[in-house]
Design an enzyme around this catalytic site. Sequence first.
Site, short mmCIF file in Angstrom:
data_model
loop_
_atom_site.label_atom_id
_atom_site.label_comp_id
_atom_site.label_asym_id
_atom_site.label_seq_id
_atom_site.Cartn_x
_atom_site.Cartn_y
_atom_site.Cartn_z
N ARG A 65 0.85 -1.19 0.00
CA ARG A 65 0.00 0.00 0.00
C ARG A 65 0.88 1.24 0.00
O ARG A 65 1.95 1.25 0.62
CB ARG A 65 -0.88 0.04 1.25
CG ARG A 65 -2.08 -0.86 1.20
CD ARG A 65 -3.17 -0.34 0.24
NE ARG A 65 -4.35 -1.18 0.25
CZ ARG A 65 -4.56 -2.20 -0.60
NH1 ARG A 65 -3.69 -2.49 -1.53
NH2 ARG A 65 -5.66 -2.93 -0.51
N HIS A 77 -1.41 0.89 -9.48
CA HIS A 77 -2.07 -0.02 -8.53
C HIS A 77 -2.73 -1.17 -9.29
O HIS A 77 -3.92 -1.42 -9.14
CB HIS A 77 -3.09 0.73 -7.66
CG HIS A 77 -3.49 -0.05 -6.44
ND1 HIS A 77 -3.74 0.54 -5.22
CD2 HIS A 77 -3.68 -1.38 -6.23
CE1 HIS A 77 -4.07 -0.38 -4.33
NE2 HIS A 77 -4.03 -1.56 -4.93
P1 NAP Z 1 -1.53 -11.43 4.51
O1 NAP Z 1 -1.62 -12.87 4.09
O2 NAP Z 1 -2.40 -10.95 5.60
O3 NAP Z 1 0.01 -11.15 4.86
C1 NAP Z 1 0.43 -9.97 5.47
C2 NAP Z 1 1.87 -10.17 5.92
O4 NAP Z 1 2.33 -8.94 6.49
C3 NAP Z 1 2.00 -11.24 7.01
O5 NAP Z 1 3.20 -11.97 6.85
C4 NAP Z 1 2.07 -10.39 8.30
O6 NAP Z 1 2.75 -11.00 9.38
C5 NAP Z 1 2.85 -9.20 7.79
N1 NAP Z 1 2.67 -8.05 8.67
C6 NAP Z 1 1.53 -7.39 8.97
N2 NAP Z 1 1.77 -6.41 9.86
C7 NAP Z 1 3.10 -6.47 10.13
C8 NAP Z 1 3.95 -5.73 10.98
N3 NAP Z 1 3.49 -4.73 11.76
N4 NAP Z 1 5.25 -6.07 11.02
C9 NAP Z 1 5.73 -7.10 10.28
N5 NAP Z 1 4.97 -7.84 9.44
C10 NAP Z 1 3.67 -7.52 9.38
O7 NAP Z 1 -1.80 -10.48 3.28
P2 NAP Z 1 -1.58 -10.80 1.71
O8 NAP Z 1 -2.73 -11.52 1.18
O9 NAP Z 1 -0.22 -11.34 1.53
O10 NAP Z 1 -1.65 -9.31 1.12
C11 NAP Z 1 -0.75 -8.33 1.60
C12 NAP Z 1 -1.12 -6.95 1.11
O11 NAP Z 1 -0.87 -6.85 -0.29
C13 NAP Z 1 -2.59 -6.55 1.23
O12 NAP Z 1 -2.89 -6.13 2.56
C14 NAP Z 1 -2.69 -5.41 0.25
O13 NAP Z 1 -2.40 -4.19 0.89
C15 NAP Z 1 -1.59 -5.73 -0.77
N6 NAP Z 1 -2.14 -6.03 -2.09
C16 NAP Z 1 -1.87 -5.16 -3.10
C17 NAP Z 1 -2.32 -5.45 -4.38
C18 NAP Z 1 -1.95 -4.57 -5.53
O14 NAP Z 1 -2.53 -4.70 -6.61
N7 NAP Z 1 -0.99 -3.68 -5.37
C19 NAP Z 1 -3.08 -6.60 -4.62
C20 NAP Z 1 -3.33 -7.46 -3.55
C21 NAP Z 1 -2.85 -7.18 -2.28
P3 NAP Z 1 2.20 -12.37 10.03
O15 NAP Z 1 2.48 -13.43 9.00
O16 NAP Z 1 3.02 -12.54 11.24
O17 NAP Z 1 0.73 -12.17 10.28
C1 GLV Z 2 -5.54 -4.65 -3.96
O1 GLV Z 2 -4.96 -3.65 -3.77
C2 GLV Z 2 -5.89 -5.59 -2.95
O2 GLV Z 2 -5.78 -5.26 -1.76
O3 GLV Z 2 -6.27 -6.72 -3.31
#
Ligand code: NAP
Ligand code: GLV
Length: 315
Positions: free
Chosen positions: A230, A278
């Site tokens: 983000r 994005h």
């Molecule tokens: P997820 O499975 O919830 O993984 C989040 C990771 O971040 C986990 O490893 C978590 O740690 C870690 N984390 C959270 N807070 C933290 C902190 N304070 N310090 C250290 N590590 C921390 O989420 P995901 O499905 O991988 O998606 C991640 C993010 O990608 C989404 O929230 C979104 O913002 C972004 N995203 C962007 C797009 C785009 O098009 N640009 C698309 C999809 C997603 P733990 O494993 O210990 O819980």
């Molecule tokens: C996109 O930004 C998502 O959070 O899936």
Amino acid sequence: MALLIIGSKRADAFADAVRAEAPDLDVRIWPEAGRIEDIRYALAWHPPTGVLKTLPNLEVIVSVGAGVDHLLKDPDLPDLPIVRYVDPDLTNRMVGYLVLHVLFHQRRMCEFLELQRQRKWEFRGEPAMHEVRVGLMGLGVMGEATAKALKPFGFQLLGWSRTQKTIEGVRCFAGQEGLDEFLAGTDILACTLPLTPETRGMINRDLLRKLSRHGRHPRLPGPVFINAGRGGLQVEADILAALDAGELYAASLDVFETEPLPETSPLWTHPRVIVTPHNAAESTPESIGRYTVRQIRRHEAGEPLENLVDRTRGY
Ligand code: NAP
Ligand code: GLV
């Protein structure tokens, strides 16, 4: 029983996809909500503040994205289960984006694009993949899948998360206590952290200065930052200052403090910055339609919802 789609510019396409999956479902698009007492499910992306609170019989909120900061920023968000979007298609798209940009910078492509603009034929070698250390900031669904995809290339892999992880072939670090060592060992930092009160603004000049100076491999002149998490995680003025001071070699940014990225941002024209709007991982209407209907059917059948958000963690 009705589903209300709120906030997305692609609401019509989402509604068509949901109807294709569940022709009998009453699907409405905000602000044409009809009798609001009928609405039990909401599919939302950046819903206007306070709208969800006005739905008296709402039971479940489904997020169009994996990230849920767009929902949690609403101070009037009702205390209901929030299902975030987790889907192999979304993960695969993110993995593609991150692998592409890791390889892009390992191959010094910003330099070659500049040379091409100048019509200059100039050989420049790249570091071997096994010499480059990729630090995955966030080891959740996206981070872990990316680690698995990068592994066959031979990159050295590190990862950082809130809680300690064990992933084969990845040196895992956790929490504030593990952050500095993780950064010091990272040449290319690839971020998929969620935006929470803890992570907001954390990619600043101090953090960038902690990235590997070993990254000054003669063939990879400095560390690289890739952000597909983000925009609120990063301080863009600090990224620009770090680039201009040579503390950072290059950056790929898919997300920004303000979106759309203002035309006046110097990031648009910086020769070592790749800007994408994005779109690292798109939630396609077909997948969102399938996913939303699956959650509704599970809920109606008394089965647990999938991928529930923990509001106290913020993701
Ligand atoms: P997820 O499975 O919830 O993984 C989040 C990771 O971040 C986990 O490893 C978590 O740690 C870690 N984390 C959270 N807070 C933290 C902190 N304070 N310090 C250290 N590590 C921390 O989420 P995901 O499905 O991988 O998606 C991640 C993010 O990608 C989404 O929230 C979104 O913002 C972004 N995203 C962007 C797009 C785009 O098009 N640009 C698309 C999809 C997603 P733990 O494993 O210990 O819980
Ligand atoms: C996109 O930004 C998502 O959070 O899936």
